[in-house]
Scaffold this motif. Sequence first.
Motif, PDB file in Angstrom:
ATOM      1  N   VAL A  35      -9.659  19.402 -22.634  1.00  0.00           N
ATOM      2  CA  VAL A  35     -10.541  20.297 -21.886  1.00  0.00           C
ATOM      3  C   VAL A  35     -11.308  19.537 -20.798  1.00  0.00           C
ATOM      4  N   LYS A  36     -11.534  20.204 -19.669  1.00  0.00           N
ATOM      5  CA  LYS A  36     -12.421  19.677 -18.649  1.00  0.00           C
ATOM      6  C   LYS A  36     -13.825  20.155 -19.003  1.00  0.00           C
ATOM      7  N   THR A  37     -14.838  19.378 -18.665  1.00  0.00           N
ATOM      8  CA  THR A  37     -16.203  19.770 -19.013  1.00  0.00           C
ATOM      9  C   THR A  37     -16.855  20.625 -17.933  1.00  0.00           C
ATOM     10  N   GLY A  38     -16.130  20.949 -16.894  1.00  0.00           N
ATOM     11  CA  GLY A  38     -16.636  21.825 -15.852  1.00  0.00           C
ATOM     12  C   GLY A  38     -15.536  22.162 -14.863  1.00  0.00           C
ATOM     13  N   ALA A  39     -15.686  23.280 -14.171  1.00  0.00           N
ATOM     14  CA  ALA A  39     -14.674  23.698 -13.207  1.00  0.00           C
ATOM     15  C   ALA A  39     -14.606  22.734 -12.024  1.00  0.00           C
ATOM     16  N   TYR A  40     -15.687  22.036 -11.747  1.00  0.00           N
ATOM     17  CA  TYR A  40     -15.734  21.109 -10.621  1.00  0.00           C
ATOM     18  C   TYR A  40     -15.067  19.769 -10.945  1.00  0.00           C
ATOM     19  N   ALA A  67     -37.657  25.582 -26.212  1.00  0.00           N
ATOM     20  CA  ALA A  67     -36.433  26.362 -26.442  1.00  0.00           C
ATOM     21  C   ALA A  67     -35.583  26.284 -25.180  1.00  0.00           C
ATOM     22  N   VAL A  68     -34.284  26.126 -25.365  1.00  0.00           N
ATOM     23  CA  VAL A  68     -33.377  25.957 -24.238  1.00  0.00           C
ATOM     24  C   VAL A  68     -32.175  26.873 -24.436  1.00  0.00           C
ATOM     25  N   GLY A  69     -31.770  27.546 -23.369  1.00  0.00           N
ATOM     26  CA  GLY A  69     -30.598  28.412 -23.427  1.00  0.00           C
ATOM     27  C   GLY A  69     -29.363  27.705 -22.905  1.00  0.00           C
ATOM     28  N   ILE A  70     -28.235  28.350 -23.043  1.00  0.00           N
ATOM     29  CA  ILE A  70     -26.965  27.772 -22.609  1.00  0.00           C
ATOM     30  C   ILE A  70     -26.938  27.607 -21.090  1.00  0.00           C
ATOM     31  N   GLY A  71     -27.543  28.540 -20.359  1.00  0.00           N
ATOM     32  CA  GLY A  71     -27.563  28.444 -18.897  1.00  0.00           C
ATOM     33  C   GLY A  71     -28.274  27.188 -18.410  1.00  0.00           C
ATOM     34  N   ALA A  72     -29.373  26.841 -19.046  1.00  0.00           N
ATOM     35  CA  ALA A  72     -30.097  25.623 -18.666  1.00  0.00           C
ATOM     36  C   ALA A  72     -29.273  24.386 -18.990  1.00  0.00           C
ATOM     37  N   LEU A  73     -28.537  24.425 -20.101  1.00  0.00           N
ATOM     38  CA  LEU A  73     -27.698  23.287 -20.475  1.00  0.00           C
ATOM     39  C   LEU A  73     -26.521  23.148 -19.514  1.00  0.00           C
ATOM     40  N   LYS A  74     -26.012  24.283 -19.000  1.00  0.00           N
ATOM     41  CA  LYS A  74     -24.940  24.239 -18.010  1.00  0.00           C
ATOM     42  C   LYS A  74     -25.424  23.539 -16.743  1.00  0.00           C
ATOM     43  N   LYS A  75     -26.651  23.844 -16.321  1.00  0.00           N
ATOM     44  CA  LYS A  75     -27.214  23.208 -15.127  1.00  0.00           C
ATOM     45  C   LYS A  75     -27.440  21.719 -15.366  1.00  0.00           C
ATOM     46  N   LEU A  76     -27.910  21.384 -16.564  1.00  0.00           N
ATOM     47  CA  LEU A  76     -28.218  19.988 -16.895  1.00  0.00           C
ATOM     48  C   LEU A  76     -26.984  19.099 -16.785  1.00  0.00           C
ATOM     49  N   HIS A  77     -25.853  19.532 -17.319  1.00  0.00           N
ATOM     50  CA  HIS A  77     -24.651  18.715 -17.330  1.00  0.00           C
ATOM     51  C   HIS A  77     -23.707  19.026 -16.183  1.00  0.00           C
ATOM     52  N   GLY A  78     -24.168  19.793 -15.203  1.00  0.00           N
ATOM     53  CA  GLY A  78     -23.356  20.079 -14.027  1.00  0.00           C
ATOM     54  C   GLY A  78     -23.305  18.879 -13.103  1.00  0.00           C
TER      55      GLY A  78
END
Length: 157
Positions: A35-40, A67-78
Amino acid sequence: MPNVRDVDAAAFINAYAQHLKRSGKIEVPTWVDIVKTGAYKEQAPYDPDWYYVRAAALARHIYLRKAVGIGALKKLHGGASNRGFRPSHHADASGSVQRKVVQGLEQIGVLEKDPKGGRRISQDGQRDLDRIAVACLESMREEEDEEEEDEDEEDDE
């Protein structure tokens, strides 16, 4: 009592990733090697233990916040998206990877769902992470003591 905030981030993440791998509690999906960890991204990660490292990084990140949501984690590891001649722009990481890692941490009792949304660290998870942080600090102090002893021996010669 020292906690996760007192430890260097890279040292803590490596120590906690090794702990997760040794314990064998977290279930690693079959697709982690392709798996790739992002589309980029162009390729999958080279490190075979990247899943444990990501789990440790997410656990530390959620520990430091309420508290952290999935969207914030997506931004963090982008990261930066290669757009050819055009300037690079930020692209979010894969939400599925973040979600599966968080669900794995939930299953072993490190994280729990927050009533207001997102995930937060559980009592057991906080205790576990603090224990790893203390062990990490102790190992860093031992390394410093050994370096000082080596310097003293070189000065004596």
